[in-house]
Design a protein around this motif. Structure first.
Motif, mmCIF file in Angstrom:
data_model
loop_
_atom_site.group_PDB
_atom_site.id
_atom_site.type_symbol
_atom_site.label_atom_id
_atom_site.label_comp_id
_atom_site.label_asym_id
_atom_site.label_seq_id
_atom_site.Cartn_x
_atom_site.Cartn_y
_atom_site.Cartn_z
ATOM 1 N N LYS A 18 -35.715 69.414 -43.522
ATOM 2 C CA LYS A 18 -34.260 69.383 -43.363
ATOM 3 C C LYS A 18 -33.607 69.168 -44.730
ATOM 4 O O LYS A 18 -32.674 69.883 -45.106
ATOM 5 N N GLN A 19 -34.106 68.191 -45.472
ATOM 6 C CA GLN A 19 -33.506 67.911 -46.792
ATOM 7 C C GLN A 19 -33.636 69.118 -47.728
ATOM 8 O O GLN A 19 -32.755 69.374 -48.547
ATOM 9 N N GLY A 33 -44.229 76.866 -41.023
ATOM 10 C CA GLY A 33 -43.478 75.945 -40.160
ATOM 11 C C GLY A 33 -43.058 74.697 -40.897
ATOM 12 O O GLY A 33 -42.957 74.699 -42.124
ATOM 13 N N ASN A 34 -42.829 73.629 -40.115
ATOM 14 C CA ASN A 34 -42.400 72.375 -40.763
ATOM 15 C C ASN A 34 -43.467 71.287 -40.706
ATOM 16 O O ASN A 34 -43.298 70.221 -41.275
ATOM 17 N N PHE A 35 -44.551 71.530 -39.997
ATOM 18 C CA PHE A 35 -45.698 70.616 -39.962
ATOM 19 C C PHE A 35 -45.285 69.197 -39.569
ATOM 20 O O PHE A 35 -45.874 68.225 -40.043
ATOM 21 N N TYR A 36 -44.281 69.086 -38.750
ATOM 22 C CA TYR A 36 -43.738 67.789 -38.311
ATOM 23 C C TYR A 36 -43.138 66.991 -39.462
ATOM 24 O O TYR A 36 -42.808 65.826 -39.292
ATOM 25 N N ALA A 37 -43.017 67.607 -40.639
ATOM 26 C CA ALA A 37 -42.328 66.933 -41.755
ATOM 27 C C ALA A 37 -40.868 67.363 -41.668
ATOM 28 O O ALA A 37 -40.340 68.060 -42.540
ATOM 29 N N GLU A 67 -39.502 85.903 -43.653
ATOM 30 C CA GLU A 67 -39.614 84.618 -42.969
ATOM 31 C C GLU A 67 -41.034 84.080 -43.146
ATOM 32 O O GLU A 67 -41.986 84.877 -43.227
ATOM 33 N N PRO A 68 -41.177 82.762 -43.167
ATOM 34 C CA PRO A 68 -42.518 82.199 -43.328
ATOM 35 C C PRO A 68 -43.534 82.778 -42.335
ATOM 36 O O PRO A 68 -44.679 83.067 -42.694
ATOM 37 N N ARG A 69 -43.084 82.988 -41.093
ATOM 38 C CA ARG A 69 -44.017 83.506 -40.082
ATOM 39 C C ARG A 69 -44.476 84.926 -40.424
ATOM 40 O O ARG A 69 -45.621 85.297 -40.158
ATOM 41 N N ASP A 113 -34.271 75.131 -40.392
ATOM 42 C CA ASP A 113 -33.803 76.109 -39.401
ATOM 43 C C ASP A 113 -34.147 77.549 -39.782
ATOM 44 O O ASP A 113 -33.679 78.490 -39.140
ATOM 45 N N THR A 114 -34.907 77.707 -40.837
ATOM 46 C CA THR A 114 -35.249 79.075 -41.258
ATOM 47 C C THR A 114 -36.765 79.297 -41.229
ATOM 48 O O THR A 114 -37.302 80.074 -42.005
#
Ligand SMILES: Cc1ncc(COP(=O)(O)O)c(C=O)c1O
Length: 410
Positions: free
Chosen positions: A375-376, A366-370, A348-350, A381-382
């Motif tokens: 999602k695309q 993480g997703n950095f608010y992007a 996992e990224p973490r 979710d991973t």
């Protein structure tokens, strides 16, 4: 570029943590800060801490500082006038406040465009304004192969109903740079305004708002070696034409009518020093303007950053368990910043960022608010991605250490 000398200016880069030199590959989340910025902030607070409009030296100094900070920002962005620079707490707060003012005359039936490449500060603010007015929000997809913006999709969404296009200059996750000049031309051809998020782009390349012809452009000083502070450039007609939500007695003069409450003057002192720090990388003498110096400095840092990208991507090819999202073509290095979004098979990224963090290699996961982008790409979710974010102060030797740790981890 004399990297050794440049790095010496950053206390963070010179420190030892548990006997090791930390490696900062977390720049897109906030860059490290050189000593002149720290000194300028400390000097303001130490000797001149005041407010605007008083009949005494420290207040006069504060008025002067504010004008100088606007000029520094104007030079950085090539704003035709310092009066077209608006300061605020951060890019997000400013964008929310601009979105309220810009959307005042939107009506049901109007449309706006946001993108999947953007940080959500440049998405949610517009979505919420649109929701209040019954305005339709269209979202531009990215090309998944290289994470560039799908301009054909953008063209298909544009129409005379489009009031505004909110778009990022570069993705804070994959580093892909968008062709803002072209996007602005396309948007203007149907009468839409363009609000550019240059937060990720600003530390990497010279911005020229006049050449872009954008209506608004926002960035954040803490991403380009300065303190936590946001700023927006806007065309004069918009600063005068739109009406911001503002405390009553102070609502007429630009750019002040767009600024709420007391500014962080120490941050403005830091901003001036940060812009001068970048300009000084040029090593041009005092006969050159600050803008000329900035142009020369960014040409140098871009060259170094492209060398970092080339090295990183060349080595990454040997790691089949690591997947890169974004541009990997060595002929297209100019189209990306040295920011790399990765996933690791079976990890996992973490887990990756924790492993690196224990060795004092600082990277974000993480997703950095992007969120649209993640999602695309199917990673929302991973745990998102691991982001390796280089700045001009990073070295090839640091990337070597990173790859040594990848070897160990894998
Ligand atoms: C591309 C991008 N836009 C906007 C923001 C938000 O900026 P601020 O923290 O100044 O609100 C960030 C912050 O990480 C960002 O990376």
């Amino acid at each position: 570029m004399n990297l050794t000398q440049l790095r010496r200016q950053f206390p963070a880069l010179m420190q030892q943590v548990a006997g090791k030199s930390p490696i900062f590959l977390d720049g897109p989340g906030g860059s490290q800060v050189p000593q002149p910025v720290l000194s300028a902030m400390s000097a303001y607070l130490g000797y001149y801490n005041s407010n605007l409009g008083g009949a005494f030296f420290s207040s006069e100094k504060t008025v002067e500082l504010m004008a100088d900070a606007r000029q520094a920002a104007a030079d950085l962005l090539n704003s035709p006038s310092r009066d077209q620079i608006v300061f605020g707490a951060n890019m997000t707060s400013l964008t929310f406040s601009f979105s309220r003012a810009i959307s005042r005359d939107w009506q049901a039936g109007d449309e706006i465009i946001v993108t999947n490449a953007d940080h959500f500060s440049n998405v949610s603010s517009w979505q919420q304004a649109a929701e209040d007015k019954g305005v339709k929000v269209n979202t531009v997809l990215i090309n998944e192969a290289d994470c560039s913006l799908d301009l054909a999709h953008f063209a298909s969404l544009l129409s005379t109903k489009t009031k505004l296009v909110a778009v990022t200059y570069a993705s804070n996750t994959t580093g892909s740079i968008n062709d803002i000049k072209r996007i602005v031309e396309m948007a203007h051809s149907v009468g839409a305004l363009v609000y550019v998020d240059a937060v990720h782009y600003a530390p990497h390349e010279l911005i020229d708002v006049q050449a872009l012809d954008c209506d608004f452009l926002a960035c954040s000083a803490y991403k380009f070696f300065g303190p936590h502070l946001g700023m927006v450039y806007a065309k004069r007609e918009h600063l005068e034409g739109f009406t911001p939500y503002k405390v009553e007695p102070a609502k007429d003069v630009i750019p002040g009518r767009w600024e709420t409450g007391t500014q962080s003057f120490e941050a403005l002192a830091g901003l001036i020093a940060a812009v001068d720090y970048i300009a000084d990388i040029s090593e041009l003498d005092g006969s050159y303007s600050r803008r000329d110096k900035l142009a020369s400095a960014f040409a140098k840092t871009k060259q170094h950053e492209m060398a970092l990208s080339e090295y990183f991507l060349t080595r990454l090819v040997n790691y089949p368990k690591i997947k890169l999202f974004g541009i990997d073509d060595l002929d297209r290095l100019a189209e990306r910043t040295p920011t790399f979004a990765l996933t690791f098979a079976g990890l996992e990224p973490r887990q990756v960022s924790e492993f690196l963090g224990k060795q004092h290699v600082c990277v974000w996961d993480g997703n950095f608010y992007a969120q649209g982008l993640c999602k695309q790409l199917g990673v929302l979710d991973t745990g998102g991605v691991v982001r390796i974010g280089c700045m001009h102060y990073n070295t090839i030797a640091e990337l070597d250490k990173l790859f040594d740790l990848f070897d160990e981890l894998i």
